[in-house]
Write an enzyme that holds these catalytic residues in place. Structure first.
Site, PDB file in Angstrom:
ATOM      1  N   CYS A 169       6.892  -5.920  -0.444  1.00 32.57           N
ATOM      2  CA  CYS A 169       8.544  -6.962   0.216  1.00 32.57           C
ATOM      3  C   CYS A 169       9.410  -7.003  -0.957  1.00 32.57           C
ATOM      4  CB  CYS A 169       7.876  -8.311   0.352  1.00 32.57           C
ATOM      5  SG  CYS A 169       6.382  -8.671   1.469  1.00 32.57           S
TER       6      CYS A 169
ATOM      7  N   ARG B 170      10.361   0.622  -2.428  1.00 30.36           N
ATOM      8  CA  ARG B 170       9.063  -0.222  -2.686  1.00 30.36           C
ATOM      9  C   ARG B 170       8.071   0.152  -1.463  1.00 30.36           C
ATOM     10  NH1 ARG B 170      10.122  -4.321  -6.627  1.00 30.36           N
ATOM     11  NH2 ARG B 170       8.373  -5.594  -5.789  1.00 30.36           N
TER      12      ARG B 170
ATOM     13  N   TRP C  45       6.350  -6.160   3.887  1.00 32.94           N
ATOM     14  CA  TRP C  45       5.230  -5.450   3.947  1.00 32.94           C
ATOM     15  C   TRP C  45       4.068  -6.350   4.527  1.00 32.94           C
ATOM     16  CZ3 TRP C  45       3.592  -0.444   1.997  1.00 32.94           C
ATOM     17  CH2 TRP C  45       2.208  -0.171   1.919  1.00 32.94           C
TER      18      TRP C  45
ATOM     19  N   ASN D  45       8.269 -13.198  -0.712  1.00 34.95           N
ATOM     20  CA  ASN D  45       7.241 -12.225  -1.098  1.00 34.95           C
ATOM     21  C   ASN D  45       6.064 -12.914  -1.764  1.00 34.95           C
ATOM     22  OD1 ASN D  45       9.255 -10.457  -0.691  1.00 34.95           O
ATOM     23  ND2 ASN D  45       9.578  -9.968  -2.898  1.00 34.95           N
ATOM     24  N   GLY D  46       4.978 -12.345  -1.564  1.00 33.19           N
ATOM     25  CA  GLY D  46       3.612 -12.900  -2.289  1.00 33.19           C
ATOM     26  C   GLY D  46       2.698 -13.351  -0.914  1.00 33.19           C
TER      27      GLY D  46
ATOM     28  N   GLU E 234      -5.536  12.552 -12.696  1.00 33.93           N
ATOM     29  CA  GLU E 234      -4.425  12.316 -12.323  1.00 33.93           C
ATOM     30  C   GLU E 234      -3.661  13.424 -11.308  1.00 33.93           C
ATOM     31  OE1 GLU E 234      -2.276   9.947 -12.181  1.00 33.93           O
ATOM     32  OE2 GLU E 234      -0.361  10.664 -12.111  1.00 33.93           O
TER      33      GLU E 234
ATOM     34  N   LYS F 177      -2.306  12.693  -7.894  1.00 34.44           N
ATOM     35  CA  LYS F 177      -0.846  13.029  -7.452  1.00 34.44           C
ATOM     36  C   LYS F 177      -0.893  13.942  -5.931  1.00 34.44           C
ATOM     37  CE  LYS F 177       0.957  11.576  -9.190  1.00 34.44           C
ATOM     38  NZ  LYS F 177       0.894  10.330  -9.916  1.00 34.44           N
TER      39      LYS F 177
ATOM     40  N   GLU G 181      -1.894  11.659  -2.841  1.00 31.29           N
ATOM     41  CA  GLU G 181      -1.037  10.622  -2.386  1.00 31.29           C
ATOM     42  C   GLU G 181       0.350  11.233  -1.644  1.00 31.29           C
ATOM     43  OE1 GLU G 181       0.271   7.799  -5.194  1.00 31.29           O
ATOM     44  OE2 GLU G 181       0.485   9.190  -6.870  1.00 31.29           O
TER      45      GLU G 181
ATOM     46  N   HIS H   1     -24.415  19.348 -11.561  1.00 33.79           N
ATOM     47  CA  HIS H   1     -25.002  18.191 -11.327  1.00 33.79           C
ATOM     48  C   HIS H   1     -24.698  17.924  -9.894  1.00 33.79           C
ATOM     49  CE1 HIS H   1     -26.873  18.117 -15.295  1.00 33.79           C
ATOM     50  NE2 HIS H   1     -25.671  17.889 -15.776  1.00 33.79           N
TER      51      HIS H   1
ATOM     52  N   LYS I  15       5.592   1.033  -3.835  1.00 36.00           N
ATOM     53  CA  LYS I  15       5.716   1.335  -5.118  1.00 36.00           C
ATOM     54  C   LYS I  15       5.087   0.214  -6.178  1.00 36.00           C
ATOM     55  CE  LYS I  15       7.590   3.466  -8.806  1.00 36.00           C
ATOM     56  NZ  LYS I  15       6.621   4.737  -8.979  1.00 36.00           N
TER      57      LYS I  15
HETATM   58  O1  M6R Z   1       3.271  -0.149 -11.371  1.00 38.40           O
HETATM   59  P1  M6R Z   1       1.944   0.328 -11.773  1.00 38.40           P
HETATM   60  O2  M6R Z   1       1.957   1.586 -13.069  1.00 38.40           O
HETATM   61  O3  M6R Z   1       1.065  -0.719 -12.347  1.00 38.40           O
HETATM   62  O4  M6R Z   1       1.271   0.877 -10.540  1.00 38.40           O
HETATM   63  C1  M6R Z   1      -0.305   1.265 -10.667  1.00 38.40           C
HETATM   64  C2  M6R Z   1      -0.334   2.069  -9.288  1.00 38.40           C
HETATM   65  O5  M6R Z   1      -0.166   1.381  -8.167  1.00 38.40           O
HETATM   66  C3  M6R Z   1       0.388   3.361  -9.146  1.00 38.40           C
HETATM   67  O6  M6R Z   1       0.064   4.167 -10.345  1.00 38.40           O
HETATM   68  C4  M6R Z   1      -0.074   4.208  -8.145  1.00 38.40           C
HETATM   69  O7  M6R Z   1      -1.217   4.865  -8.487  1.00 38.40           O
HETATM   70  C5  M6R Z   1       1.039   5.278  -7.939  1.00 38.40           C
HETATM   71  N1  M6R Z   1       1.264   5.513  -6.441  1.00 38.40           N
HETATM   72  C6  M6R Z   1       0.724   6.796  -8.687  1.00 38.40           C
HETATM   73  O8  M6R Z   1       1.596   7.712  -8.245  1.00 38.40           O
END
Ligand code: M6R
Length: 605
Positions: A2, A27, A75, A101-102, A482, A486, A489, A505, A600
């Site tokens: 949000c 966001r 959201w 928000n929250g 990582e 990437k 997602e 294994h 985000k």
């Molecule tokens: O803002 P943050 O670094 O704490 O966020 C953590 C994860 O939510 C964030 O890295 C998420 O995995 C991203 N979508 C990665 O691209």
């Protein structure tokens, strides 16, 4: 997640709020709404819409004028995305409007009580209980009505409240969800993220948890939820409005990948101390005496930040010879971990808002631990909660998929590792070697990004894959993790990361021509072992893309990456794979900056 934006002043408020909401779109959200008034108005005017901010804009009538207002992107948590569940929420008399928000944890209990008292609810949200609680208070001042209502609330909130009978002000409060005031010339802004207000003012006041504020056009006051005045002086936001623009790129992800050389330059700037072959980390507040007492380092983060933490743990072990490991903060916070006074805890977060990380930090502090933050957003919740820390200075990252913040966080870890190492047993010559390596990074990143066309061609092939395997060993393993995150997602292709040493294994059973493997093959002491893994895959007709420092004979294609110091190689090896994920997603027509189901900043559990 949000977003909140609010304004009080002399300008026509609706366009300002809609612009603010657009700046919060990154966001992630599913509906939006706006409510406005003005000093001469007798009531509130509201428009809400499920969908995007442009859907809301399309519904705003021509004569929707006013000079005060609050707006929101939602959201969904309580209740599906819909017009009714979108914020703001009004009371039955259309006098009180709340954006929130929250999450209100005791919402169902409060809702049941209010319904029993005859209140009619128009939405399924937790927020609406707050609106009715404020409306039912008969305190003289709006601030007291809000305060009384908040006393019933358990949970987290960042709220903004507008009241038709007090239309010279907006009242805001914060507990666990960011609220920032923007101070203008005879006008004030409020937002949950500076992105929404930085095009109007860079003077901001960030509220603390348990703090409230009243903003009027020419004045603001901050106080605790108990009513005692607090002093909050404005600070200047270092990010400029232009940093949020696309700058000629088609997507923020592309822009942010290409900003990495400059971003790395920023995280290094002013921190290298050639005289002692070490670095200065001003915010760390850890003198040599204390640093020598650290017996273990525990790094906590989520998603990409967790992966940066895995790389950081290896650097700390290698350079400072302190046992170190990384763990997802989302797991750590639930397992009643043993908190050890000689362990240095490091919380990593780009946004500084991720609830799982924040909760882990709070739990650690409650148990007396010392917590450092490695954070990008200055003044964010985790940065404020941590005892000390290092900012990664990547600049605003708008794309949901993190790229430049990952890279800068790994560089920040290299700085921390060098700092701790040079206080302990890392020699001057090794210190010099690492510093030279760090200085090479921006140019090497540029060099690598020049290979975009080659990676784009490869991505056309990978876009056809249903699934992909990423492998790496020791330094290469977090890079593989990582890269796999990437890809999945942003392209929605299933991807799995495995230590190359674990292939035999289990995962070898998966190898066949239709499952491409991306192998991280640095030129280090494990090169031959990694080559053996490539042989094993090739022997089973697997297709291989290697990311390596030299051509790999067994690979179908090698992306050759510039060599740095062994300890720093992981920083560079992920970058071509960011481009691979980007171009694969582009080939598949994905919504690159806002992948489905993701936000985000994950500010809720
Ligand atoms: O803002 P943050 O670094 O704490 O966020 C953590 C994860 O939510 C964030 O890295 C998420 O995995 C991203 N979508 C990665 O691209």
């Amino acid at each position: 997640m949000c977003g909140i934006v609010g304004y009080i002043g002399k300008r026509d408020v609706a366009p300002l709020l809609l612009e603010g909401l657009q700046r919060l779109e990154y966001r992630g959200y599913d509906s939006a709404g706006v409510v406005i008034t003005s000093p001469k108005a007798t009531g509130l005017k509201m428009v809400k819409a499920k969908g995007r901010v442009r859907d809301l804009e399309a519904r705003v009538p021509k004569r929707f004028t006013g000079t005060t207002g609050i707006a929101h992107t939602r959201w969904a948590t309580h209740g599906a995305p819909s017009d009714e569940n979108a914020h703001p929420h009004l009371d039955a008399d259309n006098k009180v409007a709340v954006v929130h928000n929250g999450i209100i944890d005791n919402a169902s209990e409060l809702r049941a009580k209010l319904i029993a008292d005859g209140v009619e609810f128009l939405s399924e949200t937790d927020t609406e209980v707050l609106t009715h609680l404020i409306a039912r208070s008969d305190a003289e001042k709006l601030e007291d009505r809000v305060r009384e209502a908040l006393r019933h609330i358990e949970g987290t909130y960042g709220i903004a409240v507008l009241h038709a009978d007090f239309n010279d002000r907006i009242v805001v409060a914060r507990n666990g969800s960011p609220v920032v005031l923007g101070i203008g010339e005879k006008e004030m802004f409020v937002a949950s993220d500076v992105a929404a207000l930085v095009s109007h003012t860079r003077q901001v006041v960030t509220l603390d948890d348990g703090e409230m504020a009243t903003i009027k056009a020419d004045d603001y006051r901050t106080y605790t939820t108990e009513g005692s005045r607090t002093t909050a002086s404005p600070t200047t936001v270092e990010w400029e409005a232009e940093s949020y623009d696309m700058g000629g790129h088609d997507t923020y992800m592309h822009k942010e990948i290409f900003e990495q050389a400059d971003a790395v330059d920023r995280v290094l700037r002013g921190r290298i101390d050639d005289r002692f072959s070490t670095v200065h980390l001003g915010g760390l507040n850890l003198d040599a005496h204390d640093a020598r007492k650290v017996r273990r380092v525990k790094i906590l983060g989520c998603g990409t930040s967790y992966h940066a933490g895995m790389i950081g743990a290896q650097m700390i072990e290698e350079l400072a010879r302190i046992p170190a490991d990384a763990e997802p903060a989302s797991e750590f916070r639930y397992r009643n971990a043993v908190v050890d006074p000689d362990t240095l805890y490091v919380a990593v977060s780009q946004s500084g808002e991720t609830y799982d990380v924040l909760a882990a930090v709070q739990e650690l502090k409650r148990k007396g631990a010392r917590v450092f933050g490695i954070v990008n957003v200055v003044g964010s919740a985790i940065a404020r909660e941590a005892d000390a820390g290092v900012y990664v200075h990547a600049g605003p990252e708008v794309c949901v998929v993190s790229t430049k913040c990952f890279t800068n966080t790994t560089v920040a870890f290299a700085l921390l590792a060098l700092h701790l190492g040079r206080i302990r047993d890392l020699s001057v010559s090794d210190g010099k070697r690492i510093i030279a390596g760090l200085r090479q990074l921006p140019a090497q990143i540029e060099q690598m990004l020049e290979r975009e066309d080659e990676i784009k061609k490869l991505a056309q092939e990978f876009a056809e894959a249903k699934s992909m395997l990423f492998i790496g060993r020791v330094r290469g393993y977090p890079v593989a993790r990582e890269a796999s995150l990437k890809l999945k997602e942003v392209s929605y292709i299933h991807a799995e990361a495995y230590p190359a040493s674990e292939l035999k294994h289990g995962p070898l059973a998966l190898i066949e021509p239709a499952l491409p493997t991306v192998a991280i093959v640095p030129d280090d002491d494990l090169l031959e072992k990694n080559r053996a893994a490539l042989e094993e895959i090739k022997a089973r007709s697997g297709k291989i893309l290697a990311v390596a420092h030299q051509e790999q004979e067994k690979a179908d294609h090698t992306i050759v990456v510039p060599k740095n110091e062994n300890e720093l190689d992981p920083i560079l090896m992920g970058i071509p794979l960011q481009l691979l994920a980007y171009h694969t997603a582009l080939a598949l027509g994905r919504d690159i900056d806002k992948p489905r189901n993701l936000a985000k900043s994950v500010t809720v559990e």
